[in-house]
Design an enzyme around this catalytic site. Structure first.
Site, PDB file in Angstrom:
ATOM      1  N   CYS A  17     -36.269 -63.191 -82.146  1.00  0.00           N
ATOM      2  CA  CYS A  17     -37.146 -62.348 -81.338  1.00  0.00           C
ATOM      3  C   CYS A  17     -36.254 -61.694 -80.288  1.00  0.00           C
ATOM      4  O   CYS A  17     -35.643 -62.396 -79.482  1.00  0.00           O
ATOM      5  CB  CYS A  17     -38.225 -63.212 -80.692  1.00  0.00           C
ATOM      6  SG  CYS A  17     -39.237 -62.303 -79.509  1.00  0.00           S
ATOM      7  N   GLU A  58     -40.683 -52.391 -74.390  1.00  0.00           N
ATOM      8  CA  GLU A  58     -41.600 -51.726 -75.312  1.00  0.00           C
ATOM      9  C   GLU A  58     -40.766 -50.938 -76.336  1.00  0.00           C
ATOM     10  O   GLU A  58     -40.175 -49.899 -75.998  1.00  0.00           O
ATOM     11  CB  GLU A  58     -42.542 -50.810 -74.510  1.00  0.00           C
ATOM     12  CG  GLU A  58     -43.326 -49.812 -75.339  1.00  0.00           C
ATOM     13  CD  GLU A  58     -44.041 -50.433 -76.541  1.00  0.00           C
ATOM     14  OE1 GLU A  58     -44.659 -51.495 -76.417  1.00  0.00           O
ATOM     15  OE2 GLU A  58     -43.958 -49.817 -77.636  1.00  0.00           O
ATOM     16  N   CYS A  85     -42.403 -64.479 -72.886  1.00  0.00           N
ATOM     17  CA  CYS A  85     -41.534 -63.322 -72.749  1.00  0.00           C
ATOM     18  C   CYS A  85     -41.244 -62.999 -71.280  1.00  0.00           C
ATOM     19  O   CYS A  85     -42.130 -62.881 -70.473  1.00  0.00           O
ATOM     20  CB  CYS A  85     -42.245 -62.176 -73.476  1.00  0.00           C
ATOM     21  SG  CYS A  85     -42.155 -60.563 -72.795  1.00  0.00           S
ATOM     22  N   LEU A 114     -53.508 -55.014 -78.788  1.00  0.00           N
ATOM     23  CA  LEU A 114     -54.765 -54.336 -78.442  1.00  0.00           C
ATOM     24  C   LEU A 114     -55.405 -54.934 -77.184  1.00  0.00           C
ATOM     25  O   LEU A 114     -55.673 -54.236 -76.219  1.00  0.00           O
ATOM     26  CB  LEU A 114     -55.718 -54.403 -79.642  1.00  0.00           C
ATOM     27  CG  LEU A 114     -56.655 -53.241 -79.826  1.00  0.00           C
ATOM     28  CD1 LEU A 114     -55.912 -51.920 -79.951  1.00  0.00           C
ATOM     29  CD2 LEU A 114     -57.514 -53.453 -81.082  1.00  0.00           C
ATOM     30  N   HIS A 115     -55.716 -56.191 -77.212  1.00  0.00           N
ATOM     31  CA  HIS A 115     -56.171 -56.973 -76.043  1.00  0.00           C
ATOM     32  C   HIS A 115     -57.506 -56.562 -75.440  1.00  0.00           C
ATOM     33  O   HIS A 115     -57.984 -57.230 -74.521  1.00  0.00           O
ATOM     34  CB  HIS A 115     -55.146 -56.967 -74.895  1.00  0.00           C
ATOM     35  CG  HIS A 115     -53.752 -57.324 -75.275  1.00  0.00           C
ATOM     36  ND1 HIS A 115     -53.436 -58.414 -76.046  1.00  0.00           N
ATOM     37  CD2 HIS A 115     -52.564 -56.723 -74.971  1.00  0.00           C
ATOM     38  CE1 HIS A 115     -52.109 -58.478 -76.196  1.00  0.00           C
ATOM     39  NE2 HIS A 115     -51.576 -57.464 -75.574  1.00  0.00           N
ATOM     40  N   CYS A 174     -48.050 -59.991 -68.180  1.00  0.00           N
ATOM     41  CA  CYS A 174     -46.746 -60.142 -68.829  1.00  0.00           C
ATOM     42  C   CYS A 174     -45.626 -60.236 -67.789  1.00  0.00           C
ATOM     43  O   CYS A 174     -45.518 -59.385 -66.896  1.00  0.00           O
ATOM     44  CB  CYS A 174     -46.525 -58.943 -69.756  1.00  0.00           C
ATOM     45  SG  CYS A 174     -44.844 -58.843 -70.410  1.00  0.00           S
ATOM     46  N   ASN A 207     -49.921 -67.219 -71.804  1.00  0.00           N
ATOM     47  CA  ASN A 207     -48.907 -68.026 -71.120  1.00  0.00           C
ATOM     48  C   ASN A 207     -49.009 -67.699 -69.641  1.00  0.00           C
ATOM     49  O   ASN A 207     -48.899 -66.531 -69.284  1.00  0.00           O
ATOM     50  CB  ASN A 207     -47.530 -67.561 -71.602  1.00  0.00           C
ATOM     51  CG  ASN A 207     -46.756 -68.667 -72.223  1.00  0.00           C
ATOM     52  OD1 ASN A 207     -46.574 -69.723 -71.619  1.00  0.00           O
ATOM     53  ND2 ASN A 207     -46.295 -68.427 -73.419  1.00  0.00           N
TER      54      ASN A 207
END
Ligand code: SAH
Ligand code: SF4
Length: 350
Positions: free
Chosen positions: A107, A167, A338, A222-223, A121, A297
């Site tokens: 990742c 992104e 992340c 999407l969220h 985030c 998270n």
């Protein structure tokens, strides 16, 4: 030098009066062997060695991307290992190796920080640093592969996800250049169908991927099932709203014939209700999608909490006919999500 595609490498050699057929050996050393030093390569021809001596080194224009390991953490079950890597300009990015069920996945990050500002985030909370070059993206995969070979030589790195910091579609050209090299059969050789690009929903980037017939998998974060629900979490929705984003997904699906992965970070009281699930099912009706539910998270800069209604949410989507699974985040206990290892290393962690 990892920034150069094969044809560009040939071009550089030719321009310096060296036969372009030496590019093969150089490409192999860079992308297949993942060499950390080009000085002692026995198989290099004298003209190639002479070119390298003149071209590579501080201030010479060509250099190897070999980021330095600053910090490392691993999960309690040992299946996730997270690396904080320092780039040439001192900036740091996170790279992760996941090894569930015998499948090994890297990742990687595509930017230092991120400009999109999603509220939950850790990377978004840092703000934007800069784009990564193709070479810096490739070098992360090489780092993970080197680690895997050293510790579990019986396993191969077969999967890649662009779900680290940043992104990917905001850094489109560098990302595509990197992926073309990573997928090269004479290089790292990860099959294009084993490479997933995760985007917050940059509509022009999604349409461009479809138009250019990029062979990679697409995951869309999407969220939210209404404009308001999504905009509260993902500020970039103000630019490309939900209707436009879903329309772009439909175009992508119709053009490529490929299934899209929908990512949904479940947050209590925000996007985890039965009504949200029903609206999501309605929104995605007729699209070939797989829905990945991600438990939230916790991060320093966001007060929301993980949902406890995830299984009910999953049941509703499955009943509506959608394949829907929980993202394995096993092991992210120590490694964290992340952007969080970097936050910890710079003292920004709680
Ligand atoms: N920028 C891209 C890829 C990186 S983020 C994107 O947003 O898709 C990869 C995934 O992790 C996204 O689905 C993102 O929403 C999710 N994510 C980020 N922070 C998270 C957190 N604290 N908890 C759970 N999921 C998170
Ligand atoms: Fe950027 Fe993705 Fe984080 Fe949003 S979730 S801030 S797009 S890295």
């Amino acid at each position: 030098m990892h920034d150069l595609g094969f044809a560009e490498l040939e071009g550089e050699l030719r321009a310096a009066g060296v036969s372009a057929h030496h590019a093969k050996a150089l490409w192999r050393a860079l992308h297949f062997d993942g060499a950390l030093d080009l000085a002692e390569r026995e198989n290099f021809s004298p003209p190639l060695k002479r070119w390298l001596e003149a071209a590579v080194g501080e201030g010479q224009g060509f250099f190897l991307d070999a980021p330095e390991l600053v910090a490392e953490s691993h999960s309690s079950d040992g299946l996730t290992r997270k690396f904080l890597l320092r780039l040439r300009d001192g900036q740091t990015v996170e790279t992760v190796l996941m090894g569930y069920d015998g499948r090994h996945t890297a990742c990687v990050s595509t930017q230092v920080g991120c400009a999109m500002g999603c509220v939950f985030c850790a990377t978004g909370q840092m703000g934007f640093g800069r784009h990564l070059r193709a070479g810096e993206i490739i070098a992360q995969v090489l780092h993970v592969r080197r680690f895997l070979h050293a510790n579990q030589p019986q396993h191969r790195l077969r999967n890649l996800v662009l779900m680290g910091m940043g992104e990917p579609l905001h850094n489109y050209d560098a990302v595509m250049q990197a992926l073309d090299a990573i997928a090269s059969v004479r290089g790292i050789n990860i099959g294009p169908s084993k490479i997933s690009i995760s985007t917050v929903g940059i509509v022009p980037g999604i349409l461009r991927m479809a138009r250019e017939a990029r062979p990679y998998r697409l995951a869309v974060s999407l969220h939210g099932s209404t404009h308001a629900e999504r905009a509260a979490l993902v500020p970039v929705s103000a630019k490309w709203d939900l209707t436009e984003l879903v329309a772009a997904c439909r175009t992508y699906g119709a053009t490529t014939g490929r299934r899209i992965f929908i990512e949904w970070t479940l947050i209590a009281g925000s996007n985890d209700s039965a009504a949200s699930a029903a609206r999501l099912a309605e929104l995605l009706h007729g699209l070939d999608v797989h829905i990945n539910l991600i438990p939230l998270n916790p991060t320093n800069g966001y007060g929301g909490t993980a949902s406890t209604a995830g299984h009910a949410f999953q049941r509703l989507l499955r009943a509506a006919g959608f394949p829907c699974t929980f993202r394995q985040r096993r092991g992210l206990d120590v490694a964290a999500g992340c952007g969080q290892l970097q936050a910890a290393a710079t003292g920004a962690q709680p």
